[in-house]
Design a protein around this motif. Structure first.
Motif, PDB file in Angstrom:
ATOM      1  N   GLY A  42      -0.130 -24.751  28.932  1.00 45.40           N
ATOM      2  CA  GLY A  42      -0.316 -26.159  29.212  1.00 45.40           C
ATOM      3  C   GLY A  42      -1.680 -26.548  29.721  1.00 45.40           C
ATOM      4  N   LYS A  43      -2.630 -25.617  29.762  1.00 49.62           N
ATOM      5  CA  LYS A  43      -3.957 -25.907  30.272  1.00 49.62           C
ATOM      6  C   LYS A  43      -5.024 -25.585  29.231  1.00 49.62           C
ATOM      7  CE  LYS A  43      -2.938 -25.296  35.176  1.00 49.62           C
ATOM      8  NZ  LYS A  43      -3.381 -24.666  36.445  1.00 49.62           N
ATOM      9  N   GLU A  44      -6.207 -26.158  29.432  1.00 45.12           N
ATOM     10  CA  GLU A  44      -7.325 -25.900  28.544  1.00 45.12           C
ATOM     11  C   GLU A  44      -7.918 -24.525  28.804  1.00 45.12           C
ATOM     12  OE1 GLU A  44      -8.979 -30.426  27.745  1.00 45.12           O
ATOM     13  OE2 GLU A  44     -10.141 -29.060  28.991  1.00 45.12           O
ATOM     14  N   ARG A  45      -8.651 -24.032  27.827  1.00 48.12           N
ATOM     15  CA  ARG A  45      -9.342 -22.762  27.972  1.00 48.12           C
ATOM     16  C   ARG A  45     -10.358 -22.843  29.118  1.00 48.12           C
ATOM     17  NH1 ARG A  45     -11.557 -20.699  22.504  1.00 48.12           N
ATOM     18  NH2 ARG A  45      -9.347 -20.113  22.267  1.00 48.12           N
ATOM     19  N   GLU A  46     -10.419 -21.790  29.925  1.00 47.89           N
ATOM     20  CA  GLU A  46     -11.233 -21.760  31.122  1.00 47.89           C
ATOM     21  C   GLU A  46     -12.185 -20.572  31.087  1.00 47.89           C
ATOM     22  OE1 GLU A  46     -10.358 -21.747  35.949  1.00 47.89           O
ATOM     23  OE2 GLU A  46      -9.126 -20.494  34.627  1.00 47.89           O
ATOM     24  N   PHE A  47     -13.425 -20.798  31.487  1.00 49.37           N
ATOM     25  CA  PHE A  47     -14.403 -19.726  31.607  1.00 49.37           C
ATOM     26  C   PHE A  47     -14.006 -18.759  32.711  1.00 49.37           C
ATOM     27  CE2 PHE A  47     -18.068 -18.314  34.152  1.00 49.37           C
ATOM     28  CZ  PHE A  47     -18.632 -17.425  33.249  1.00 49.37           C
ATOM     29  N   VAL A  48     -14.218 -17.462  32.475  1.00 50.30           N
ATOM     30  CA  VAL A  48     -13.917 -16.437  33.461  1.00 50.30           C
ATOM     31  C   VAL A  48     -15.176 -15.692  33.894  1.00 50.30           C
ATOM     32  CG1 VAL A  48     -12.624 -14.332  33.981  1.00 50.30           C
ATOM     33  CG2 VAL A  48     -11.577 -16.137  32.582  1.00 50.30           C
ATOM     34  N   ALA A  49     -15.898 -15.113  32.935  1.00 49.48           N
ATOM     35  CA  ALA A  49     -17.071 -14.300  33.255  1.00 49.48           C
ATOM     36  C   ALA A  49     -17.944 -14.162  32.026  1.00 49.48           C
ATOM     37  CB  ALA A  49     -16.656 -12.916  33.761  1.00 49.48           C
ATOM     38  N   THR A  50     -19.232 -13.912  32.241  1.00 47.29           N
ATOM     39  CA  THR A  50     -20.160 -13.719  31.134  1.00 47.29           C
ATOM     40  C   THR A  50     -21.199 -12.677  31.507  1.00 47.29           C
ATOM     41  OG1 THR A  50     -21.650 -14.863  29.576  1.00 47.29           O
ATOM     42  CG2 THR A  50     -21.708 -15.573  31.884  1.00 47.29           C
ATOM     43  N   ILE A  51     -21.800 -12.070  30.497  1.00 51.19           N
ATOM     44  CA  ILE A  51     -22.818 -11.049  30.689  1.00 51.19           C
ATOM     45  C   ILE A  51     -23.891 -11.219  29.626  1.00 51.19           C
ATOM     46  CG2 ILE A  51     -21.529  -9.350  29.312  1.00 51.19           C
ATOM     47  CD1 ILE A  51     -22.577  -7.212  31.341  1.00 51.19           C
ATOM     48  N   SER A  52     -25.145 -11.075  30.039  1.00 47.12           N
ATOM     49  CA  SER A  52     -26.268 -11.277  29.141  1.00 47.12           C
ATOM     50  C   SER A  52     -26.386 -10.143  28.131  1.00 47.12           C
ATOM     51  CB  SER A  52     -27.568 -11.402  29.941  1.00 47.12           C
ATOM     52  OG  SER A  52     -27.813 -10.216  30.683  1.00 47.12           O
ATOM     53  N   ARG A  53     -27.262 -10.340  27.138  1.00 46.36           N
ATOM     54  CA  ARG A  53     -27.409  -9.350  26.070  1.00 46.36           C
ATOM     55  C   ARG A  53     -27.715  -7.953  26.595  1.00 46.36           C
ATOM     56  NH1 ARG A  53     -30.738 -13.464  24.092  1.00 46.36           N
ATOM     57  NH2 ARG A  53     -32.583 -12.119  24.363  1.00 46.36           N
ATOM     58  N   SER A  54     -28.620  -7.889  27.554  1.00 52.21           N
ATOM     59  CA  SER A  54     -29.036  -6.606  28.105  1.00 52.21           C
ATOM     60  C   SER A  54     -28.068  -6.054  29.142  1.00 52.21           C
ATOM     61  CB  SER A  54     -30.411  -6.741  28.747  1.00 52.21           C
ATOM     62  OG  SER A  54     -30.346  -7.592  29.874  1.00 52.21           O
ATOM     63  N   GLY A  55     -27.154  -6.882  29.615  1.00 53.78           N
ATOM     64  CA  GLY A  55     -26.273  -6.497  30.697  1.00 53.78           C
ATOM     65  C   GLY A  55     -26.864  -6.720  32.076  1.00 53.78           C
ATOM     66  N   GLY A  56     -28.081  -7.259  32.147  1.00 56.86           N
ATOM     67  CA  GLY A  56     -28.764  -7.406  33.413  1.00 56.86           C
ATOM     68  C   GLY A  56     -28.381  -8.625  34.225  1.00 56.86           C
ATOM     69  N   SER A  57     -27.634  -9.544  33.644  1.00 53.90           N
ATOM     70  CA  SER A  57     -27.241 -10.761  34.330  1.00 53.90           C
ATOM     71  C   SER A  57     -25.765 -11.027  34.088  1.00 53.90           C
ATOM     72  CB  SER A  57     -28.076 -11.948  33.848  1.00 53.90           C
ATOM     73  OG  SER A  57     -27.701 -13.139  34.501  1.00 53.90           O
ATOM     74  N   THR A  58     -25.038 -11.328  35.161  1.00 50.59           N
ATOM     75  CA  THR A  58     -23.618 -11.671  35.063  1.00 50.59           C
ATOM     76  C   THR A  58     -23.340 -12.934  35.857  1.00 50.59           C
ATOM     77  OG1 THR A  58     -23.022 -10.268  36.948  1.00 50.59           O
ATOM     78  CG2 THR A  58     -22.916  -9.276  34.755  1.00 50.59           C
ATOM     79  N   TYR A  59     -22.255 -13.618  35.484  1.00 52.13           N
ATOM     80  CA  TYR A  59     -21.866 -14.845  36.153  1.00 52.13           C
ATOM     81  C   TYR A  59     -20.352 -14.972  36.070  1.00 52.13           C
ATOM     82  CZ  TYR A  59     -21.658 -19.794  37.405  1.00 52.13           C
ATOM     83  OH  TYR A  59     -21.378 -20.990  38.006  1.00 52.13           O
ATOM     84  N   TYR A  60     -19.728 -15.464  37.170  1.00 47.73           N
ATOM     85  CA  TYR A  60     -18.281 -15.526  37.270  1.00 47.73           C
ATOM     86  C   TYR A  60     -17.802 -16.907  37.699  1.00 47.73           C
ATOM     87  CZ  TYR A  60     -18.687 -10.428  37.413  1.00 47.73           C
ATOM     88  OH  TYR A  60     -18.980  -9.122  37.129  1.00 47.73           O
ATOM     89  N   GLU A  61     -16.631 -17.276  37.228  1.00 42.01           N
ATOM     90  CA  GLU A  61     -15.948 -18.438  37.747  1.00 42.01           C
ATOM     91  C   GLU A  61     -15.605 -18.179  39.216  1.00 42.01           C
ATOM     92  OE1 GLU A  61     -12.821 -20.972  38.987  1.00 42.01           O
ATOM     93  OE2 GLU A  61     -12.325 -18.925  38.382  1.00 42.01           O
ATOM     94  N   ASP A  62     -15.674 -19.228  40.042  1.00 42.47           N
ATOM     95  CA  ASP A  62     -15.575 -19.041  41.484  1.00 42.47           C
ATOM     96  C   ASP A  62     -14.296 -18.315  41.911  1.00 42.47           C
ATOM     97  OD1 ASP A  62     -17.173 -22.175  42.506  1.00 42.47           O
ATOM     98  OD2 ASP A  62     -18.006 -20.232  41.950  1.00 42.47           O
TER      99      ASP A  62
END
Length: 126
Positions: A42-62
């Protein structure tokens, strides 16, 4: 030609752990930003985590910071989401995705991702 396949989903009790994997084929894996998204009933798709091409940068949903860890192995064309301290609200279908982005950065925006896996179910019981 491009294929992303998730594995590792299942049923786990609150406080437990799961390790999701995404294997890619048909693309030059190291050239793609990768990410994980989830969709609960019942909910929209939600971002969880991402990683850059090299693996050197990551970002997460709070809500998953400190509990989930995203990683990649470009030599094996594989991305992993290690999920610890799982909560019932983490219950969702988890999908991996690939984005061709000119900068070596992650992305939390689903419209930047051109390729998606079929998803794997994660269910966390209370």
């Amino acid at each position: 030609q491009v294929q992303l396949v998730e594995s590792g989903g299942g049923l786990v009790q609150a406080g437990g752990s799961l390790r999701l994997s995404c294997t890619a084929s048909g693309l030059t894996f190291s050239r793609y930003t990768m990410g994980w998204f989830r969709q609960a009933p019942g909910k929209e798709r939600e971002f969880v985590a991402t990683i850059s091409r090299s693996g050197g940068s990551t970002y997460y949903e709070d809500s998953v910071k400190g509990r989930f860890t995203i990683s990649r192995d470009n030599a094996k064309n594989t991305m992993v989401l290690q999920m610890n301290s799982l909560k019932p609200e983490d219950t969702a279908v988890y999908s991996c995705a690939a984005a061709y982005i000119i900068f070596d950065r992650g992305s939390s925006r689903p419209n930047e991702y051109g390729f998606w896996g079929q998803g794997t179910q994660v269910t966390v019981s209370s």
